[in-house]
Design a protein around this motif. Structure first.
Motif, PDB file in Angstrom:
ATOM      1  N   ARG A  55       2.804  -5.507   1.094  1.00 50.99           N
ATOM      2  CA  ARG A  55       2.588  -4.755   0.660  1.00 50.99           C
ATOM      3  C   ARG A  55       1.529  -4.297  -0.502  1.00 50.99           C
ATOM      4  O   ARG A  55       1.764  -4.608  -1.294  1.00 50.99           O
ATOM      5  N   PHE A  56       0.233  -3.971  -0.127  1.00 51.89           N
ATOM      6  CA  PHE A  56      -0.677  -3.783  -1.810  1.00 51.89           C
ATOM      7  C   PHE A  56      -0.993  -2.469  -2.200  1.00 51.89           C
ATOM      8  O   PHE A  56      -1.556  -2.169  -2.703  1.00 51.89           O
ATOM      9  N   ASP A  57       0.485  -2.858  -3.137  1.00 58.21           N
ATOM     10  CA  ASP A  57       0.877  -1.495  -3.647  1.00 58.21           C
ATOM     11  C   ASP A  57      -0.346  -2.163  -4.695  1.00 58.21           C
ATOM     12  O   ASP A  57      -0.878  -2.441  -5.523  1.00 58.21           O
ATOM     13  N   PRO A  58      -0.826  -0.604  -5.720  1.00 64.76           N
ATOM     14  CA  PRO A  58      -1.207  -0.929  -7.154  1.00 64.76           C
ATOM     15  C   PRO A  58      -0.823  -2.174  -7.994  1.00 64.76           C
ATOM     16  O   PRO A  58      -2.052  -2.657  -8.610  1.00 64.76           O
ATOM     17  N   ASP A  59      -0.467  -2.249  -7.834  1.00 66.42           N
ATOM     18  CA  ASP A  59       0.031  -3.201  -9.050  1.00 66.42           C
ATOM     19  C   ASP A  59       0.470  -4.675  -8.005  1.00 66.42           C
ATOM     20  O   ASP A  59      -0.262  -6.066  -8.630  1.00 66.42           O
ATOM     21  N   ILE A  60       0.618  -4.853  -7.092  1.00 66.17           N
ATOM     22  CA  ILE A  60       0.012  -5.790  -6.149  1.00 66.17           C
ATOM     23  C   ILE A  60      -1.328  -6.453  -6.190  1.00 66.17           C
ATOM     24  O   ILE A  60      -1.964  -6.976  -6.414  1.00 66.17           O
ATOM     25  N   THR A  61      -2.385  -5.646  -6.041  1.00 67.05           N
ATOM     26  CA  THR A  61      -3.013  -5.312  -5.918  1.00 67.05           C
ATOM     27  C   THR A  61      -4.193  -6.058  -7.243  1.00 67.05           C
ATOM     28  O   THR A  61      -5.103  -7.334  -7.376  1.00 67.05           O
ATOM     29  N   LYS A  62      -3.667  -5.556  -8.475  1.00 65.68           N
ATOM     30  CA  LYS A  62      -4.075  -5.786  -9.511  1.00 65.68           C
ATOM     31  C   LYS A  62      -3.418  -7.442  -9.579  1.00 65.68           C
ATOM     32  O   LYS A  62      -4.055  -8.274 -10.355  1.00 65.68           O
TER      33      LYS A  62
END
Length: 452
Positions: A219-226
C-alpha cells in the motif's frame, strides 16, 4: 558541451518517478529489486528488501535510540491469581474459595487455603504490539544487515548500534517478560490500545507497526513511498541510477504520447520492469539486470579464420583460456563476444493470433560526457543490432524493426543518423522533449526501415 545532469538532480528526479510508479502498481517490484541491489545484498525477494529499507529509515533509528531509557518505564498491570497453598498463605485469603476447598475434603484438612496472589502482568495489548515490532526490526537488522561489510550499511547501522540493540532485545528483563515476538499475533484490539496509549513508546510503536503492515501489503501511501525513496533509491552505482531514470522517463513518454495506452500490472513470472498496453499493442520494458536478451558467442575451434589478423585474435583467446585454466583452474571456452543492452523495449501486436513481435528498441545508457565513452556506446549498439538478427537471439523475422537509442549525460552531437537516436539525460528532465516525443510515437505506430 551540453550541461550534465548532477547526481543530486538525478536522485530527486528518479525518486519522483519511482514514487509515481510504485503508487500506480505498474512496476515489477521483483525486477526493481535486482536493479536497485546494494553492494553485499544478494537478495531478489521484494518483501525482504522492503523490510531492510524499513529498518534503514530515520523513524526506526530514532525509535530504537530512545528504547533503552523508555523500556525502563514499560507499562504493566497488577493482577491477582487464585493459588492453592498447603500450610502457607500467599497474599490475601480468598475465603469463599477456601471454604469450598475445605467442604470438598469434608473439613478434614484445614491447612489448605485459596489465596489471591498478586503478580505483575507484562503480556498486555500495548506490549504485544511493541514486542512484535521489535522482533521484526531485530530479525532484519541481525540477519540481513549485520553481515554486510560495506560503508553504506554502517551509515545506517554501525556494528556497535547493532550489538547494543541485540543485547537489549535478548537480555532486557522487561522485554523478556513479554511473550516471544515470533509467537505474538497482534489483534485489532491490541493496535487500538497502543494507538490510544498516553505513552509515546506505544503510540510511536503503533505508528511504526501500522507503517510496516502497509509497506508489506504494497500500500504505497505517501508516507510509504517517502520511506522507500529516502533509502531505496541509492543503488550501488550512480550509472545504474541514471539507467533507471532514463527508463522511467522513456516510460512516461510512451505512456503520455500514445493514445489509449495504459500501464498494466505484470504477471508474477514476468521479468519485465514495466508493461503498457493499447487496444492493439503490448509494450514490455526491460532493464539490464533482468533483460530478456544477452549476447554470448564462444569460439569454434574447428573454424580457422581466413584473415591472418582474425587468426591471431583466435590464437590469443585460446592462449588466454589456457593460461587462466593453468593459473586458477577455471575451465571455460574462449569467448568471442559477450554483452547485454541496458534497455530493451519489445512491442507486440496483440491483434494477431500469436501476439506477434513487431518492433524492438535496444538502448545503451552512458553516465558520461566523455567522447570515448560515447563512441563505446555507439559501438556496443552497432554490435547488438547485428547480433539481434543472428541465430534468433532476439528476432527471427527481418521485418521486425530494430531501433537504437543512445543516452549520455552531457555529451553533445551536432548531426543525426537513421541508425541511432542520441539523447542527453538532462533533456529528459523536461516535459517537452520533441525528439523523444516523436521518437515514442514513431516507435509505436510505424516500422522504421532499420535492418541488419
Amino acid at each position: 558541451m551540453t550541461r550534465s545532469l548532477t547526481a543530486d538532480a538525478l536522485v530527486d528526479a528518479t525518486t519522483e518517478e519511482l514514487a509515481t510508479y510504485l503508487r500506480s502498481g505498474a512496476i515489477n517490484t521483483r525486477a526493481l529489486t535486482q536493479s536497485l541491489d546494494y553492494e553485499g545484498l544478494d537478495i531478489d525477494d521484494w518483501d525482504r528488501i522492503k523490510r531492510i529499507h524499513y529498518c534503514l529509515s530515520e523513524d526506526i533509528h530514532n525509535f530504537i535510540s530512545k528504547l533503552p531509557e523508555r523500556v525502563r518505564r514499560i507499562k504493566t498491570e497488577n493482577q491477582r491469581e487464585h493459588v492453592d497453598t498447603q500450610g502457607e498463605v500467599r497474599g490475601s485469603i480468598n475465603w469463599s474459595g477456601t471454604l469450598r476447598t475445605w467442604a470438598d475434603s469434608g473439613y478434614a484438612d484445614r491447612s489448605r487455603f485459596v489465596c489471591d496472589t498478586p503478580y505483575t502482568e507484562y503480556d498486555i495489548a500495548e506490549n504485544r504490539v511493541l514486542k512484535r515490532l521489535l522482533w521484526q526490526i531485530h530479525r532484519t537488522v541481525t540477519t540481513d544487515l549485520r553481515g554486510v561489510e560495506y560503508d553504506w550499511r554502517r551509515q545506517y547501522w554501525t556494528d556497535d548500534q547493532i550489538d547494543r540493540f541485540d543485547r537489549l532485545y535478548k537480555q532486557n528483563v522487561h522485554l523478556n517478560r513479554i511473550a516471544a515476538g515470533q509467537q505474538i499475533s497482534v489483534t485489532d484490539q491490541d493496535l487500538t490500545a497502543a494507538r490510544r496509549s498516553r505513552l509515546d513508546l506505544y503510540t510511536e510503536a503503533y505508528d511504526l507497526f501500522d507503517q510496516y503492515q502497509r509497506l508489506q501489503s504494497d500500500r504505497f501511501d505517501p508516507d510509504i513511498t517517502k520511506l522507500l525513496t529516502e533509502t531505496l533509491i541509492i543503488p550501488a552505482s550512480t550509472p545504474t541510477l541514471f539507467e533507471l531514470f532514463c527508463i522511467f522517463r522513456i516510460l512516461r513518454y510512451l505512456n503520455d504520447e500514445t493514445p489509449g495506452v495504459q500501464l498494466r500490472p505484470l504477471a508474477d513470472e514476468s521479468t519485465a520492469l514495466a508493461q503498457l498496453e493499447t487496444d492493439d499493442r503490448r509494450i514490455e520494458i526491460y532493464h539490464d539486470q533482468n533483460g530478456a536478451i544477452g549476447f554470448h558467442e564462444t569460439l569454434d575451434p574447428d573454424v580457422v579464420p581466413a584473415h591472418p589478423t582474425f587468426k591471431r585474435y583466435q590464437d590469443a583467446l585460446v592462449d588466454y583460456t589456457d593460461a587462466l585454466r593453468g593459473l586458477t583452474g577455471a575451465d571455460q571456452d574462449p569467448v568471442l563476444y559477450s554483452g547485454r543492452p541496458d534497455i530493451v523495449i519489445e512491442i507486440y501486436d496483440t491483434n494477431t493470433l500469436d501476439t506477434e513481435l513487431v518492433s524492438v528498441l535496444i538502448g545503451e545508457v552512458k553516465y558520461t560526457s566523455a567522447a570515448q565513452t560515447f563512441r563505446q556506446g555507439l559501438e556496443e549498439l552497432a554490435t547488438y543490432r547485428r547480433f539481434a538478427y543472428h541465430d534468433d537471439y532476439l528476432v527471427d523475422d527481418t521485418d521486425v524493426s530494430i531501433t537504437s537509442l543512445l543516452i549520455t549525460n552531457g555529451y553533445s552531437t551536432a548531426g543525426t543518423t537513421d541508425e541511432v537516436t542520441h539523447l542527453n539525460g538532462n533533456e529528459l528532465l523536461t516535459d517537452d522533449v520533441e525528439t523523444l516525443r516523436s521518437f515514442a510515437t514513431e516507435l509505436l505506430t510505424s516500422n522504421p526501415t532499420i535492418g541488419p
